[in-house]
Design a protein around this motif. Sequence first.
Motif, mmCIF file in Angstrom:
data_model
loop_
_atom_site.group_PDB
_atom_site.id
_atom_site.type_symbol
_atom_site.label_atom_id
_atom_site.label_comp_id
_atom_site.label_asym_id
_atom_site.label_seq_id
_atom_site.Cartn_x
_atom_site.Cartn_y
_atom_site.Cartn_z
ATOM 1 N N LEU A 82 0.847 -1.192 0.000
ATOM 2 C CA LEU A 82 0.000 0.000 0.000
ATOM 3 C C LEU A 82 0.887 1.248 0.000
ATOM 4 O O LEU A 82 1.902 1.285 0.693
ATOM 5 C CB LEU A 82 -0.904 0.016 1.226
ATOM 6 N N PRO A 83 0.505 2.289 -0.768
ATOM 7 C CA PRO A 83 1.369 3.466 -0.897
ATOM 8 C C PRO A 83 1.015 4.585 0.074
ATOM 9 O O PRO A 83 -0.117 4.712 0.548
ATOM 10 C CB PRO A 83 1.101 3.919 -2.330
ATOM 11 N N GLY A 84 2.022 5.400 0.355
ATOM 12 C CA GLY A 84 1.834 6.623 1.123
ATOM 13 C C GLY A 84 2.818 7.667 0.637
ATOM 14 O O GLY A 84 3.707 7.375 -0.172
ATOM 15 N N VAL A 85 2.654 8.906 1.104
ATOM 16 C CA VAL A 85 3.553 9.985 0.699
ATOM 17 C C VAL A 85 3.851 10.855 1.912
ATOM 18 O O VAL A 85 2.981 11.065 2.767
ATOM 19 C CB VAL A 85 2.939 10.835 -0.440
ATOM 20 N N ILE A 86 5.067 11.333 1.996
ATOM 21 C CA ILE A 86 5.456 12.321 2.997
ATOM 22 C C ILE A 86 5.883 13.573 2.252
ATOM 23 O O ILE A 86 6.870 13.566 1.518
ATOM 24 C CB ILE A 86 6.600 11.815 3.898
ATOM 25 N N ALA A 87 5.099 14.630 2.400
ATOM 26 C CA ALA A 87 5.339 15.884 1.671
ATOM 27 C C ALA A 87 5.778 16.963 2.652
ATOM 28 O O ALA A 87 5.386 16.956 3.822
ATOM 29 C CB ALA A 87 4.070 16.321 0.940
ATOM 30 N N GLY A 88 6.585 17.895 2.172
ATOM 31 C CA GLY A 88 7.031 18.992 3.009
ATOM 32 C C GLY A 88 8.299 18.655 3.766
ATOM 33 O O GLY A 88 8.787 17.523 3.751
ATOM 34 N N THR A 89 8.850 19.666 4.457
ATOM 35 C CA THR A 89 10.128 19.496 5.135
ATOM 36 C C THR A 89 10.126 20.065 6.548
ATOM 37 O O THR A 89 11.178 20.231 7.149
ATOM 38 C CB THR A 89 11.250 20.185 4.339
ATOM 39 N N GLY A 90 8.973 20.375 7.090
ATOM 40 C CA GLY A 90 8.914 21.033 8.395
ATOM 41 C C GLY A 90 9.278 20.122 9.553
ATOM 42 O O GLY A 90 9.317 18.888 9.422
ATOM 43 N N SER A 91 9.519 20.715 10.715
ATOM 44 C CA SER A 91 9.863 19.960 11.914
ATOM 45 C C SER A 91 8.628 19.456 12.654
ATOM 46 O O SER A 91 8.742 18.610 13.546
ATOM 47 C CB SER A 91 10.699 20.829 12.855
ATOM 48 N N THR A 92 7.456 19.951 12.294
ATOM 49 C CA THR A 92 6.205 19.465 12.878
ATOM 50 C C THR A 92 5.473 18.637 11.837
ATOM 51 O O THR A 92 5.230 19.094 10.727
ATOM 52 C CB THR A 92 5.305 20.619 13.336
ATOM 53 N N GLY A 93 5.145 17.406 12.198
ATOM 54 C CA GLY A 93 4.487 16.511 11.258
ATOM 55 C C GLY A 93 2.986 16.471 11.442
ATOM 56 O O GLY A 93 2.459 16.840 12.500
ATOM 57 N N VAL A 94 2.297 16.014 10.399
ATOM 58 C CA VAL A 94 0.843 15.823 10.444
ATOM 59 C C VAL A 94 0.526 14.512 9.735
ATOM 60 O O VAL A 94 0.900 14.329 8.567
ATOM 61 C CB VAL A 94 0.078 16.963 9.740
ATOM 62 N N VAL A 95 -0.145 13.600 10.424
ATOM 63 C CA VAL A 95 -0.634 12.369 9.798
ATOM 64 C C VAL A 95 -2.119 12.549 9.510
ATOM 65 O O VAL A 95 -2.891 12.905 10.405
ATOM 66 C CB VAL A 95 -0.431 11.149 10.709
ATOM 67 N N ILE A 96 -2.518 12.316 8.260
ATOM 68 C CA ILE A 96 -3.921 12.459 7.859
ATOM 69 C C ILE A 96 -4.495 11.081 7.534
ATOM 70 O O ILE A 96 -3.963 10.363 6.689
ATOM 71 C CB ILE A 96 -4.070 13.385 6.637
ATOM 72 N N THR A 97 -5.591 10.735 8.209
ATOM 73 C CA THR A 97 -6.284 9.467 7.973
ATOM 74 C C THR A 97 -7.670 9.776 7.425
ATOM 75 O O THR A 97 -8.486 10.401 8.106
ATOM 76 C CB THR A 97 -6.400 8.657 9.281
ATOM 77 N N TYR A 98 -7.919 9.356 6.200
ATOM 78 C CA TYR A 98 -9.191 9.747 5.565
ATOM 79 C C TYR A 98 -10.349 8.848 6.011
ATOM 80 O O TYR A 98 -10.170 7.826 6.679
ATOM 81 C CB TYR A 98 -9.065 9.749 4.040
ATOM 82 N N GLU A 99 -11.545 9.253 5.607
ATOM 83 C CA GLU A 99 -12.773 8.583 5.984
ATOM 84 C C GLU A 99 -12.934 7.237 5.265
ATOM 85 O O GLU A 99 -12.319 7.003 4.234
ATOM 86 C CB GLU A 99 -13.975 9.472 5.670
ATOM 87 N N ARG A 100 -13.781 6.369 5.806
ATOM 88 C CA ARG A 100 -14.099 5.109 5.142
ATOM 89 C C ARG A 100 -14.717 5.414 3.775
ATOM 90 O O ARG A 100 -15.516 6.325 3.637
ATOM 91 C CB ARG A 100 -15.074 4.295 6.002
ATOM 92 N N ALA A 131 -7.463 -2.400 10.763
ATOM 93 C CA ALA A 131 -7.960 -1.506 11.803
ATOM 94 C C ALA A 131 -7.327 -0.134 11.636
ATOM 95 O O ALA A 131 -6.109 0.001 11.712
ATOM 96 C CB ALA A 131 -7.625 -2.074 13.181
ATOM 97 N N PRO A 132 -8.124 0.916 11.380
ATOM 98 C CA PRO A 132 -7.542 2.240 11.117
ATOM 99 C C PRO A 132 -6.792 2.812 12.304
ATOM 100 O O PRO A 132 -5.848 3.579 12.137
ATOM 101 C CB PRO A 132 -8.756 3.095 10.746
ATOM 102 N N GLY A 133 -7.181 2.422 13.521
ATOM 103 C CA GLY A 133 -6.475 2.938 14.687
ATOM 104 C C GLY A 133 -5.043 2.442 14.740
ATOM 105 O O GLY A 133 -4.106 3.215 14.991
ATOM 106 N N ASP A 134 -4.852 1.153 14.479
ATOM 107 C CA ASP A 134 -3.505 0.583 14.480
ATOM 108 C C ASP A 134 -2.642 1.227 13.401
ATOM 109 O O ASP A 134 -1.463 1.524 13.621
ATOM 110 C CB ASP A 134 -3.563 -0.927 14.252
ATOM 111 N N THR A 166 -8.091 8.348 19.639
ATOM 112 C CA THR A 166 -7.654 7.169 20.386
ATOM 113 C C THR A 166 -6.164 6.902 20.176
ATOM 114 O O THR A 166 -5.471 6.460 21.100
ATOM 115 C CB THR A 166 -8.479 5.939 20.001
ATOM 116 N N ALA A 167 -5.651 7.187 18.977
ATOM 117 C CA ALA A 167 -4.220 7.036 18.730
ATOM 118 C C ALA A 167 -3.418 8.021 19.568
ATOM 119 O O ALA A 167 -2.333 7.704 20.063
ATOM 120 C CB ALA A 167 -3.917 7.221 17.247
#
Length: 264
Positions: A82-100, A131-134, A166-167
């Motif tokens: 499964l693919p993912g992407v990490i964009a940007g170069t900042g020191s603060t990260g953001v993980v985005i989990t989309y809807e079902r 499981a999206p939480g894991d 929950t994460a």
Amino acid sequence: MRKLVSAAGLVVTLAASAACGSGGGTGAAPAPATPTTATTPANPATPATTSAAPSSPPPTGPNVSGCFTEADGKIFEYGGGLPGVIAGTGSTGVVITYERRGNVCAWRPLSDRLVAAGYRVLLYARSAVAAPGDTTVAMAKRLAKEKGVERVFLAGGSIGATVAATAALELGPDRIAGVVALSGEIAPEDAAKLTVPLLQVGSEHDDYGGRAALDAARAAATKSPDAQVLVIPGERLHASELFASPYADQVLDTVETFMNRHKG
């Protein structure tokens, strides 16, 4: 009208409107949005059904859902391909989990805004059965290992918003800067345990993550240092539908302002 509640008890009513997962906006021009501040976290969790078609012709090299390529950031694989992407170069990260039943492409407006604001953003295609939480926890750990990343926000829509909360409880405040929940339902008992900043965004009549659910989570989030709620009245927009609505700028501004305040 939208009501914003501050920790001091001030109530500010703003004009706004949007529509929930089944759609149906009012067509009225959106007014500037202001979040509700209170010392209470919320608990989001449900599916959204928005997806954006990738531009044609589709990319032939490494990509995520046809709309993120190596030109956008580092493409990676996990969970058997499964693919993912990490964009940007900042020191603060953001993980985005989309809807079902959602798609990473529909979350590009938020990713682009945050990358431009100096954040490092991870989006990923996810299995319908895992499981999206894991997976959210695993992605937060992955992003935290990137060179230069110091802390991570967890953001999501619908079920992705619910598991962001929950994460955050599992990972703890030392790792997590805050939670951004769009159209989700955070159980009050989970909200009551949150000790990180919490922003909930939703529309009044959403079947999952409507006003009642958002207010209940905020009221329970007494340990959160900054619990905010932005409710767009009279609408039924759900999760990534907000980015394709007349309230997109309002929502994006609210999210960026919240993150800038708490990125440390």
